[in-house]
Design an enzyme around this catalytic site. Structure first.
Site, PDB file in Angstrom:
ATOM      1  N   GLU A  75       8.200  -4.011   1.735  1.00 43.55           N
ATOM      2  CA  GLU A  75       8.566  -3.035   2.766  1.00 43.55           C
ATOM      3  C   GLU A  75       7.706  -1.783   2.650  1.00 43.55           C
ATOM      4  OE1 GLU A  75      10.863   0.304   4.711  1.00 43.55           O
ATOM      5  OE2 GLU A  75      10.141   0.152   2.658  1.00 43.55           O
ATOM      6  N   ASP A 111      16.020   3.323  -3.532  1.00 41.09           N
ATOM      7  CA  ASP A 111      15.367   2.797  -2.314  1.00 41.09           C
ATOM      8  C   ASP A 111      14.624   1.524  -2.699  1.00 41.09           C
ATOM      9  OD1 ASP A 111      13.809   2.337  -0.074  1.00 41.09           O
ATOM     10  OD2 ASP A 111      12.603   4.134  -0.300  1.00 41.09           O
TER      11      ASP A 111
END
Lengths: 338, 340
Positions: free
Chosen positions: A200, A172
């Site tokens: 993010e 991720d």
């Protein structure tokens, strides 16, 4: 793409410290596209395709990973830290980490099980009581090796195992980065923009800025999302399933997706014989949350690699799903261009 | 690097895998290492033993088994269910990397729930029954390689920290094995009394190895060598010694007081860093079983302080292993001269 993914996952890059990841990506896309690095550190690439599209399309994947950051050193020479992004205590206690520029090895210790009271057996230590042991005997020794504000990342090798699975830290969203690099290095039918976005994991901060700059009509976020297809979990609670292709979101905690685009993606996958699935639980959130609100609004689609144990040192996914995500991403370009 | 010999020994020893009752792989490697100094033998319960010399005898013991897990079943989704082998700590299992020792070694990850999917009641430590290993296979694939009873060990690095410190699984009690092998290195070329070495099986599950192995030895004296608790955050420095403060000489009703006292005196005479570890009854080590085996054996205990016992990141200071080896060697030299 596997070799690039392996190298991407091995690089340290907690939110705000994405430099090494960005430099590596530049080394892989240089010569295949035009690119610039914006003031936040987003890497924005423009890839010339065979044709100029009517609609401007932007792909997004984030370069940062969750981890920890050094906040202090106690008088006995142990490191205090806080988490960067969502990191649960249970996945870091008893694990190995690497710290800062010098890549100093450390471990997260715990009071031995022999010495705890009955009621402590079911409780993890409080966040404030956690510490990292790097072997230093004094505060001075510690500060010679580690500075406050340095990044801490999980020590977790990239391993291929089982039936086509891979295990690493930071899948991720290095998986999304690997797909975008692969697209940039291939021939595209239409011009496309690519945002390798920062921050993010601390609130979708980079992508909002890069989508302002790019000003796209459509954005496709390439992510890693929570697969809960593990022992005993059934039905929609599995969220998405490893091996069933990219997970397409209709809604999560940051975005209500354009319903037509969501349906279109599933149709395109079916028409092209590409595996894809619906993300069956409204959970998590990603860069689409800031992109869809950029300027006067952007229609967004998210295609994610189903990934087990997200935000732990041992993320697990199936490599073939990353290929499915790439194939669907590529097939969507022609659909959105006109 | 300082303490190069001890580091080399510990590195080789920690690379071996052997959970209680299934020590054969570790036993083979350790037998080879001990074979440099004496004839070795692996007995019925899996202890690696060796002996050299004649007459008055001292038995040196450290255990070769490590804590771990055992496969109880592969469920319908292909995930592995487990039982504890020794005192595995539930708090450190989630998200750990492991090796399942099936027909071949298989990589696995203990499952965890990401924060995105957690409810409020998911904050507690997982119950042991919920510990599950993901090996990335279907049940059909897994059943070809993995069977109930197969053992599982932590798959974590041998990490070199600052200050000659190491973090690794199975430091408990490969550190003790390293200390005894280092002691034999230090005694090379020296005449000694009879030395029996017992690298014992099944300590973590109750000491069956030491009980039977000591019976076979019937030495005049024994020194058990195990790990003990070093101070760490959350523990009182009044009660627990610092990592790196030397070898810990055990004092307990279940140990021979004169031997303990002599070990402390020798450490003082020779300037070997040491502390005293005082216990009110038994010691929780193989020493307890060795003392009462056969007609009884005078037994002492030397411990090596470690942090994070029974986790994949047991931290030891190489200096403490070296100093344990030195004190053991000095004691043997003195007793050999006294009983020549």
């Amino acid at each position: 793409m596997l070799e690039i993914l392996k190298e991407l996952c091995s690089l340290p890059g907690i939110s705000g410290r994405e430099d090494k990841v960005r430099d590596y990506i530049i080394s892989k896309i240089d010569g295949f596209c035009e690119y610039e690095v914006d003031p936040l550190g987003n890497l924005i690439a423009f890839k010339k395709g065979a044709k100029t599209p009517k609609n401007r399309i932007m792909f997004d994947a984030h370069t940062d990973e969750v981890g920890l950051i050094v906040t202090g050193v106690d008088s006995d020479g142990f490191i205090k830290f806080t988490n960067v992004g969502g990191v649960e205590t249970e996945v870091i206690i008893g694990r190995n980490v690497r710290i800062g520029e010098k890549n100093i090895p450390g471990v997260l210790g715990i009071k031995p099980v022999h010495l705890i009271e009955k009621d402590e057996e079911q409780e993890l230590p409080k966040k404030d009581d956690l510490y990292i042991d790097i072997g230093a005997k004094t505060k001075e020794e510690e500060l010679a090796l580690v500075s406050l504000g340095e990044e801490i990342h999980f020590e977790s090798e990239f391993i291929e195992f089982g039936d086509g699975f891979i295990k690493s830290k930071a899948i991720d969203d290095r998986a999304g980065c690997a797909v975008m690099i692969d697209l940039i290095r291939s021939e595209l039918e239409y011009d496309c923009y690519f945002s390798f976005s920062v921050q993010e994991e601390v609130g979708l901060r980079g992508a909002g800025v890069s989508s302002f700059t790019v000003n796209p009509d459509y954005a496709i976020v390439l992510e890693s999302t929570t697969a809960a297809d593990i022992s005993g979990v059934r039905g929609e609670k599995r969220v998405c399933v490893c091996g069933n292709g990219g997970a397409i979101s209709f809604m999560d905690r940051a975005t209500v997706y354009d319903i037509d685009l969501y349906r279109k993606a599933l149709e395109v996958a079916k028409a092209n014989n590409i595996k894809a699935q619906t993300k069956t639980r409204v959970a998590g959130g990603n860069d689409a949350g800031s992109i869809h609100k950029s300027r006067g609004g952007v229609k967004v689609l998210t295609i994610s690699v189903p990934t087990r144990y997200l935000h732990s040192p041992c993320c697990v996914c199936k490599y073939e799903d990353i290929e499915s995500v790439r194939d669907l991403a590529k097939a969507m370009i022609a659909e959105l261009a006109q | 690097m300082e303490y190069g010999e001890v580091r080399e020994l510990l590195y080789k020893l920690c690379a071996l895998r052997g959970t209680s009752g299934n020590e054969s792989a570790a036993a083979a490697g350790i037998s080879e290492m001990l074979g440099k100094y004496m004839q070795t033998h692996i007995d019925r319960l899996g202890n690696v033993t060796g002996t050299r010399g004649e007459g008055f005898s001292i038995l040196l013991d450290a255990h070769i088994d490590q804590i771990g897990l055992a496969v109880t079943a592969v469920d319908e989704d292909g995930f592995v269910k487990v039982a504890k082998v020794g005192g595995a700590d539930c708090r450190v299992l989630t998200a750990a990397q492991v090796t399942v020792h099936g027909r071949e070694d298989v990589f696995g990850v203990i499952t965890s729930t990401p924060p995105h999917l957690k409810g409020d009641d998911d904050k507690k430590v997982k119950k042991f029954d919920d510990i599950t290993i993901d090996i990335g296979m279907s049940k059909e694939q897994a059943d070809k390689i993995i069977s109930p009873g197969d053992r599982i060990t932590f798959n974590a690095p041998f990490d070199t920290l600052a200050g000659n410190r190491i973090a690794s699984p199975s430091v408990d009690d490969r550190a003790g094995v390293a200390a005894i092998l280092r002691c034999l290195q230090l005694l090379e070329g020296k005449e000694t009394c009879r030395l029996d070495v017992m690298f014992s099986a099944q300590e973590e599950t109750g000491g069956s190895g030491a009980k039977t192995g000591a019976f076979n030895s019937q030495a005049d004296e024994a020194i058990a060598c195990d790990v003990s608790f070093a101070c760490a955050p959350g523990l009182s420095s009044d009660k627990y010694v610092a990592l790196g403060s030397g070898t810990m000489v055990g004092y307990a009703p279940a140990l021979d007081y004169k031997m303990s006292r002599r070990l402390t005196q020798i450490a003082e005479e020779k300037g070997i860093p040491h502390t005293e570890e005082v216990m009110g009854g038994r010691t929780g080590t193989n020493g307890d079983d060795i003392q009462v085996s056969g007609r009884g054996i005078k037994t002492a205990l030397l411990s090596i302080p470690i942090r994070n016992m029974h986790t994949a990141v047991e931290v030891v200071d190489l200096a403490d292993i070296e100093n344990t080896a030195r004190l053991m060697a000095e004691y043997i030299i003195e007793r050999s001269a006294g009983n020549a």
